[in-house]
Scaffold this motif. Sequence first.
Motif, PDB file in Angstrom:
ATOM      1  N   ASP A 255       0.899  -1.206  -0.025  1.00  9.64           N
ATOM      2  CA  ASP A 255      -0.100  -0.019   0.154  1.00  9.64           C
ATOM      3  C   ASP A 255       0.943   1.194  -0.042  1.00  9.64           C
ATOM      4  O   ASP A 255       0.382   2.308  -0.755  1.00  9.64           O
ATOM      5  CB  ASP A 255      -0.990  -0.014   1.181  1.00  9.64           C
ATOM      6  N   GLU A 259       0.272   3.894  -3.128  1.00  8.36           N
ATOM      7  CA  GLU A 259      -0.407   5.041  -2.669  1.00  8.36           C
ATOM      8  C   GLU A 259       0.269   5.811  -1.419  1.00  8.36           C
ATOM      9  O   GLU A 259      -0.244   5.805  -0.359  1.00  8.36           O
ATOM     10  CB  GLU A 259      -1.837   4.949  -2.580  1.00  8.36           C
ATOM     11  N   GLU A 261       0.876   8.879  -0.335  1.00  8.70           N
ATOM     12  CA  GLU A 261       0.115   9.795   0.067  1.00  8.70           C
ATOM     13  C   GLU A 261      -0.849   9.528   1.200  1.00  8.70           C
ATOM     14  O   GLU A 261      -1.213   9.841   2.023  1.00  8.70           O
ATOM     15  CB  GLU A 261      -0.485  10.887  -0.810  1.00  8.70           C
ATOM     16  N   THR A 262      -1.730   8.486   0.522  1.00  8.06           N
ATOM     17  CA  THR A 262      -2.668   7.746   1.548  1.00  8.06           C
ATOM     18  C   THR A 262      -2.279   7.202   2.676  1.00  8.06           C
ATOM     19  O   THR A 262      -2.906   7.481   3.606  1.00  8.06           O
ATOM     20  CB  THR A 262      -3.666   6.851   0.456  1.00  8.06           C
ATOM     21  N   MET A 265      -1.249   9.937   5.155  1.00  9.33           N
ATOM     22  CA  MET A 265      -2.342  10.563   5.700  1.00  9.33           C
ATOM     23  C   MET A 265      -2.948   9.564   6.709  1.00  9.33           C
ATOM     24  O   MET A 265      -3.322  10.098   7.797  1.00  9.33           O
ATOM     25  CB  MET A 265      -3.450  10.647   4.581  1.00  9.33           C
TER      26      MET A 265
END
Length: 315
Positions: A255, A259, A261-262, A265
């Motif tokens: 993961d 992604e 940035e995800t 976050m």
Amino acid sequence: MSNPLKKLAISAIRTGGHVVMLPFEKTAKPASIRMPPVFIIGAPRSGTSLLYELMITRLRFAYISNAAHRFFRTPLTATRLFKNAIANWRGDFSSSYGHIDGWGAPNEGGWVWQRWLADSDWTDGADISSSDIEELRALTTGLSSIMAAPFLNKNVMHSNRLRLMHKIWPDALYLEVKRDVRDNARSIIRAERVEAGPETTADVWWSVRPRLAKDFAGKSDTERAIAQVIGVSRDIADDIPHLGPDRLHIVDYGDLCAEPETALMGIQQFLGSHGCMAEQRMAVPESFPIRPSRLLSEKDEAIMDQTLSSLGKDI
């Protein structure tokens, strides 16, 4: 200059630097910053270095830089001297076995930690002294104060001493990186064969030794790599309840690459829920290619499967 002479010159420069900087290190009394320190843990070759670089690129953290690592007896003074290089550092995500070039670049800080914490088997830290605890707390709060940011460090050796870490920093937060077991083990095997050669011994392991290492003494590097990945994960899972289950956030390597940035976050939300707030810094790449793991020999692959079966699960 030949390599031995170069090493001797670097050692002499470092020794001289320690002598000059030590008085400043001893007299420095940085104010404490009231945010929990953050530690990235997990098996070697699981993606911890990538997460470390991503977090420092995306968010502003205090950390042990290459400068602080090289001047390991005076890390606070070194951080003051190289503060601009650290504050303005920007990575290119091209680390080599966890090493990132540049004086201001993040470092695991092995030489710094080894002043107090031995790289050894699992420990609960029952014998750590109160003076060592005070000095270690002063190190992390001092770095945080100098850089005006929460402290972050990645070092897989912390993975088998979480109870000790909890005694030093009871409010610390942990980010565990997990990668597919077989992919992780293949990466360890290739790294070990490059770094340490193909021979194995009963006692020497490449990087962190989990508690089940004693059951794999003298086994092949393939068996030990699987045991290392599973053992480190088990040690963390066993120790986290003693710290509080809310102190750990798990990051999936796949993961993280797909992604970033995800994933970041989610980490920010976890840290923020515990009062650890870091300023926004720079953008990170949209993704990183996840290349298929190259298979080892048929024999090695069969040994991996047998070892997974003997350990009772495929995590």
